[in-house]
Scaffold this motif. Structure first.
Motif, PDB file in Angstrom:
ATOM      1  N   LEU A 495       0.857  -1.176   0.000  1.00  0.00           N
ATOM      2  CA  LEU A 495       0.000   0.000   0.000  1.00  0.00           C
ATOM      3  C   LEU A 495       0.894   1.226   0.000  1.00  0.00           C
ATOM      4  CD1 LEU A 495      -2.636   1.653   0.411  1.00  0.00           C
ATOM      5  CD2 LEU A 495      -2.338   1.297   2.874  1.00  0.00           C
ATOM      6  N   LEU A 496       0.694   2.101  -0.980  1.00  0.00           N
ATOM      7  CA  LEU A 496       1.460   3.336  -1.076  1.00  0.00           C
ATOM      8  C   LEU A 496       0.519   4.519  -0.944  1.00  0.00           C
ATOM      9  CD1 LEU A 496       3.475   1.250  -2.377  1.00  0.00           C
ATOM     10  CD2 LEU A 496       4.311   3.125  -3.799  1.00  0.00           C
ATOM     11  N   LEU A 497       0.927   5.506  -0.170  1.00  0.00           N
ATOM     12  CA  LEU A 497       0.187   6.754  -0.037  1.00  0.00           C
ATOM     13  C   LEU A 497       1.024   7.877  -0.628  1.00  0.00           C
ATOM     14  CD1 LEU A 497      -1.234   6.435   3.613  1.00  0.00           C
ATOM     15  CD2 LEU A 497      -2.363   5.861   1.451  1.00  0.00           C
ATOM     16  N   TRP A 498       0.337   8.802  -1.300  1.00  0.00           N
ATOM     17  CA  TRP A 498       1.016   9.879  -2.006  1.00  0.00           C
ATOM     18  C   TRP A 498       0.359  11.208  -1.661  1.00  0.00           C
ATOM     19  CZ3 TRP A 498       4.459   7.547  -5.707  1.00  0.00           C
ATOM     20  CH2 TRP A 498       4.216   6.194  -5.966  1.00  0.00           C
ATOM     21  N   ASP A 499       1.163  12.245  -1.494  1.00  0.00           N
ATOM     22  CA  ASP A 499       0.674  13.612  -1.349  1.00  0.00           C
ATOM     23  C   ASP A 499       1.097  14.392  -2.579  1.00  0.00           C
ATOM     24  OD1 ASP A 499      -0.600  13.271   1.053  1.00  0.00           O
ATOM     25  OD2 ASP A 499       1.133  13.852   2.264  1.00  0.00           O
ATOM     26  N   PHE A 500       0.124  15.033  -3.193  1.00  0.00           N
ATOM     27  CA  PHE A 500       0.349  15.695  -4.474  1.00  0.00           C
ATOM     28  C   PHE A 500      -0.099  17.142  -4.381  1.00  0.00           C
ATOM     29  CE2 PHE A 500      -1.929  16.560  -8.629  1.00  0.00           C
ATOM     30  CZ  PHE A 500      -0.812  17.060  -9.272  1.00  0.00           C
ATOM     31  N   ASN A 501       0.796  18.042  -4.756  1.00  0.00           N
ATOM     32  CA  ASN A 501       0.496  19.468  -4.819  1.00  0.00           C
ATOM     33  C   ASN A 501       0.985  19.994  -6.147  1.00  0.00           C
ATOM     34  OD1 ASN A 501       1.223  22.437  -4.541  1.00  0.00           O
ATOM     35  ND2 ASN A 501       0.106  22.111  -2.622  1.00  0.00           N
ATOM     36  N   VAL A 502       0.144  20.786  -6.796  1.00  0.00           N
ATOM     37  CA  VAL A 502       0.498  21.269  -8.121  1.00  0.00           C
ATOM     38  C   VAL A 502       1.806  22.034  -8.096  1.00  0.00           C
ATOM     39  CG1 VAL A 502      -0.260  22.693 -10.045  1.00  0.00           C
ATOM     40  CG2 VAL A 502      -1.938  21.384  -8.742  1.00  0.00           C
ATOM     41  N   GLY A 503       2.019  22.830  -7.054  1.00  0.00           N
ATOM     42  CA  GLY A 503       3.220  23.655  -6.994  1.00  0.00           C
ATOM     43  C   GLY A 503       4.483  22.900  -6.649  1.00  0.00           C
ATOM     44  N   MET A 504       4.352  21.672  -6.122  1.00  0.00           N
ATOM     45  CA  MET A 504       5.541  20.933  -5.691  1.00  0.00           C
ATOM     46  C   MET A 504       6.209  20.190  -6.840  1.00  0.00           C
ATOM     47  SD  MET A 504       3.771  17.690  -3.745  1.00  0.00           S
ATOM     48  CE  MET A 504       5.308  16.942  -3.288  1.00  0.00           C
ATOM     49  N   LEU A 505       5.531  20.066  -7.975  1.00  0.00           N
ATOM     50  CA  LEU A 505       6.110  19.327  -9.087  1.00  0.00           C
ATOM     51  C   LEU A 505       7.074  20.208  -9.866  1.00  0.00           C
ATOM     52  CD1 LEU A 505       3.035  17.364 -10.440  1.00  0.00           C
ATOM     53  CD2 LEU A 505       4.887  16.513  -9.028  1.00  0.00           C
ATOM     54  N   ARG A 506       8.204  19.663 -10.169  1.00  0.00           N
ATOM     55  CA  ARG A 506       9.202  20.364 -10.980  1.00  0.00           C
ATOM     56  C   ARG A 506       9.595  19.442 -12.116  1.00  0.00           C
ATOM     57  NH1 ARG A 506       7.341  23.697  -8.491  1.00  0.00           N
ATOM     58  NH2 ARG A 506       8.269  25.266  -7.116  1.00  0.00           N
ATOM     59  N   ARG A 507       9.387  19.908 -13.327  1.00  0.00           N
ATOM     60  CA  ARG A 507       9.767  19.099 -14.469  1.00  0.00           C
ATOM     61  C   ARG A 507      11.285  19.029 -14.577  1.00  0.00           C
ATOM     62  NH1 ARG A 507       5.587  18.190 -17.945  1.00  0.00           N
ATOM     63  NH2 ARG A 507       6.846  18.100 -19.819  1.00  0.00           N
ATOM     64  N   PRO A 508      11.841  17.931 -15.024  1.00  0.00           N
ATOM     65  CA  PRO A 508      13.301  17.795 -15.151  1.00  0.00           C
ATOM     66  C   PRO A 508      13.888  18.890 -16.037  1.00  0.00           C
ATOM     67  CG  PRO A 508      12.215  15.672 -15.420  1.00  0.00           C
ATOM     68  CD  PRO A 508      11.130  16.698 -15.385  1.00  0.00           C
ATOM     69  N   LYS A 509      15.185  19.149 -15.819  1.00  0.00           N
ATOM     70  CA  LYS A 509      15.850  20.218 -16.555  1.00  0.00           C
ATOM     71  C   LYS A 509      15.783  20.004 -18.056  1.00  0.00           C
ATOM     72  CE  LYS A 509      19.108  21.372 -12.857  1.00  0.00           C
ATOM     73  NZ  LYS A 509      20.544  21.490 -12.492  1.00  0.00           N
ATOM     74  N   SER A 510      15.790  18.757 -18.481  1.00  0.00           N
ATOM     75  CA  SER A 510      15.757  18.489 -19.915  1.00  0.00           C
ATOM     76  C   SER A 510      14.462  18.943 -20.550  1.00  0.00           C
ATOM     77  CB  SER A 510      15.942  16.989 -20.176  1.00  0.00           C
ATOM     78  OG  SER A 510      14.937  16.247 -19.509  1.00  0.00           O
ATOM     79  N   ALA A 511      13.441  19.200 -19.740  1.00  0.00           N
ATOM     80  CA  ALA A 511      12.164  19.652 -20.284  1.00  0.00           C
ATOM     81  C   ALA A 511      12.011  21.157 -20.215  1.00  0.00           C
ATOM     82  CB  ALA A 511      11.013  18.996 -19.527  1.00  0.00           C
TER      83      ALA A 511
END
Length: 613
Positions: A495-511
């Motif tokens: 069982l995995l639990l995840w917390d997701f926030n739009v502002g916390m995501l950072r796309r990799p430098k290559s993108a």
């Protein structure tokens, strides 16, 4: 030489098993028949039965092991002397649960209906439904306030749309005729149908129903050819005893759902989809049922998922394993179905491959032939549909299949709007965020993927599982307009639990060198249109809303490299069972998980979190 070959072959299975072993160490009668086992409830404790997360510790409260019924004698396997032969087996599914709380839900957040500074809460209660003048079957899922909702017109802003409301042949009857609503006719207990092997109601069923806490959780669970109705609010001594157990002859119930629109303190409409293609409409309190698609008159394919249509009392959607979605009406008779001649291929792909039709309408909801089932039928793939889910605004349908595709369908318009592809392998499960902004998928690539409906792209991939992901679900009690909690389970027993926030995501430098809308700007669009139309179509996604996907055009999105996609780590990962997990769900007081071998586990939330909610 022949003896050497035979010595390495496994012994043939002995079937049927009707007697206990004569060497039983407990001295049991060797001639006594093997009795079906009962459910077992335990309360294990210790650190291995605790889930430590930031908000506190979840503790295993109940471990309910559902009894696996023995095979029916008519299911005797065909023994093939060839050890290399492969015999097709009927489809099976792990344990799936349908939960129901009969009391009006007071605290579950409906984010897409929440008040904002620019909007007010829409008047979206469920409507009063009566079987007769003395019996109330009203149910209000969104508010405990007492008010009399009225049926709104289709043009009323904020109104929850209803499938088929523009077809006068599907308009629900009103007035006195509405009181003559069809009910299941066949008594389940007294039925002599060969489809049902045995029905075992609890000896004190009526008493237990009268003593049931309206805030308690009813659970319906499938395990092989058995289907059980349980009450998790019963005292511990009776919690393991099902209110009713149904044993089918050959059919295995693979999926089921409860109609929250019609549920009440004395009524629950349950639908079940079987491995034989049969559908059972079961009213729990009266213990009566009706079979739909009997003898495979409409479809011969097994059913992988089944759900009631939002805001509908009669209609439900079933996904068959031949890649077909069919809408049924529980009150209509069945008739042999032949795809209609005017069934048009929707969103047909231009090109040499003329057979590729992402959505082919075999029968439209607007058809004038609505005397019998099906109400509508759509062919979306030649591969098995594994799961689907309705959006919270009741306008869109997310469908995943074994061909590794995620399809977003505007099912009210019968139009496919988006087609996404997995990193590799099939998708196994799908769900929507409570506000309808995001879609979660899990599959054979061992990943949970987050897709943005507004931006029409993949937002993040979530590695952490060590095997196939089998179920995903959001925790609505830990979600708001920007922060989301969701969980996933898989064949790795985790069982995995995840917390997701739009502002916390950072796309990799290559993108970083790519424009935000580059995903759609490089798509092979499936229709010819002018450059000006393409520019308008591919405008910046920063201003898109969920209403923008109502456009008619289909967009096929290519697979995005993991080098340019953000990754989200889990906040908790733990092996919680000895067997592969098959289901996860979130309730206000607990998290519930299930495994393929029948273990249903209830994890109690931290006390301060419950009090805070």
């Amino acid at each position: 030489m022949d003896m050497d070959i035979l010595s390495v072959l496994p012994p043939p299975p002995r079937y049927p098993v009707t007697q206990a072993s004569s060497s039983s160490p407990n001295g049991a009668n060797p001639n006594a028949p093997v009795l079906e086992m009962s459910n077992v409830l335990t309360h294990p404790s210790g650190p291995e039965y605790q889930l430590s997360v930031g908000e506190g510790t979840y503790i295993l409260q109940d471990n309910l092991h559902l009894a696996t019924p023995p095979p029916h004698p008519q299911d005797a396997p065909i023994i093939n002397s060839n050890p290399l032969a492969t015999t097709p087996t009927p489809p099976k599914a792990g344990i799936k649960l349908s939960l129901c709380i009969t009391a009006p839900r007071k605290s579950i957040p409906q984010l897409y209906r929440a008040d904002t500074s620019n909007s007010t809460r829409s008047n979206l209660g469920t409507y009063s439904i009566k079987e007769n003048e003395k019996e109330s079957r009203s149910s209000n899922e969104t508010s405990s306030d007492s008010f009399t909702p009225q049926l709104l017109s289709s043009n009323t802003p904020g109104r929850t749309p209803v499938f088929g409301e523009d077809n006068i042949l599907l308009t629900p009857v009103t007035g006195k005729e509405a009181l003559k609503r069809k009910k299941p006719k066949t008594n389940l207990v007294k039925s002599n149908s060969q489809f049902i092997s045995r029905v075992i109601p609890h000896d004190a069923l009526n008493k237990r129903l009268q003593e049931h806490d309206p805030e308690g959780i009813f659970v319906f669970a499938n395990i092989d050819r058995a289907y059980q109705w349980l009450d998790l609010s019963s005292p511990a001594t009776a919690r393991a005893q099902p209110l009713m157990k149904i044993l089918f002859t050959k059919a295995h119930m693979l999926c089921h759902d409860i109609n929250i629109f019609t549920k009440g303190s004395n009524h629950m409409d349950v639908i079940m989809g079987a491995s034989t293609g049969d559908i059972v409409w079961f009213e729990a309190y009266t213990q009566k049922y009706v079979r739909v698609n009997k003898n495979n008159i409409i479809s011969t394919s097994a059913i992988s998922e089944i759900r009631w249509l939002p805001s509908s009392e009669n209609l439900f959607l079933a996904s068959h394993m031949d890649g077909t979605l069919i809408v049924y009406d529980k009150e209509r008779d069945d008739a042999a179905f032949i795809p209609e001649a005017n069934g048009a291929p929707a969103n047909e792909k231009d090109g040499a491959d003329g057979d590729y039709k992402p959505l082919h309408i075999n029968k439209s909801v607007n058809s004038k032939n609505q005397k019998a089932n099906p109400v509508a039928s759509w062919k979306i793939s030649n591969h098995r549909i594994t799961a689907f889910a309705f959006s919270p605004d009741s306008r869109h349908l997310a469908v995943v299949s074994e061909d590794g595709s995620l399809r977003i369908i505007n099912y009210l318009k019968e139009q496919l709007t988006d087609l996404y592809t997995s990193y590799y392998g099939a998708f196994n499960c799908v769900c929507w965020s409570p506000d309808g902004k995001y879609v979660l998928t899990g599959g054979q690539d061992d990943l949970v993927s987050i897709w943005s409906l507004a931006e029409r792209r993949i937002v993040a991939r979530c590695p952490g599982h060590h095997s196939w992901v089998t179920a995903v679900a959001f925790d609505p009690w830990r979600c708001d307009n920007r922060n989301y909690r969701f969980g996933s389970v898989g064949e790795d027993r985790r069982l995995l639990l995840w917390d997701f926030n739009v502002g916390m995501l950072r796309r990799p430098k290559s993108a970083s060198i790519r424009q935000r809308a580059s995903v759609s700007s490089q798509l092979p669009l499936l229709r010819n249109r002018s450059d000006s139309q393409a520019v308008n179509r591919l405008r910046s996604t920063s201003s898109l809303t969920t209403d923008d996907i109502d456009e008619d055009e289909l967009m096929e999105h290519p697979v995005e490299s993991r080098m340019v996609t953000a990754e989200l780590p889990p906040v908790m990962s733990k092996v919680i069972d000895e067997h592969p997990l098959s289901w996860v769900g979130f309730e206000e007081q607990c998290i519930i998980t299930a495994c393929v071998e029948g273990h249903v586990r209830v994890w109690k939330r931290p006390r301060d979190v419950i009090n805070g909610n």
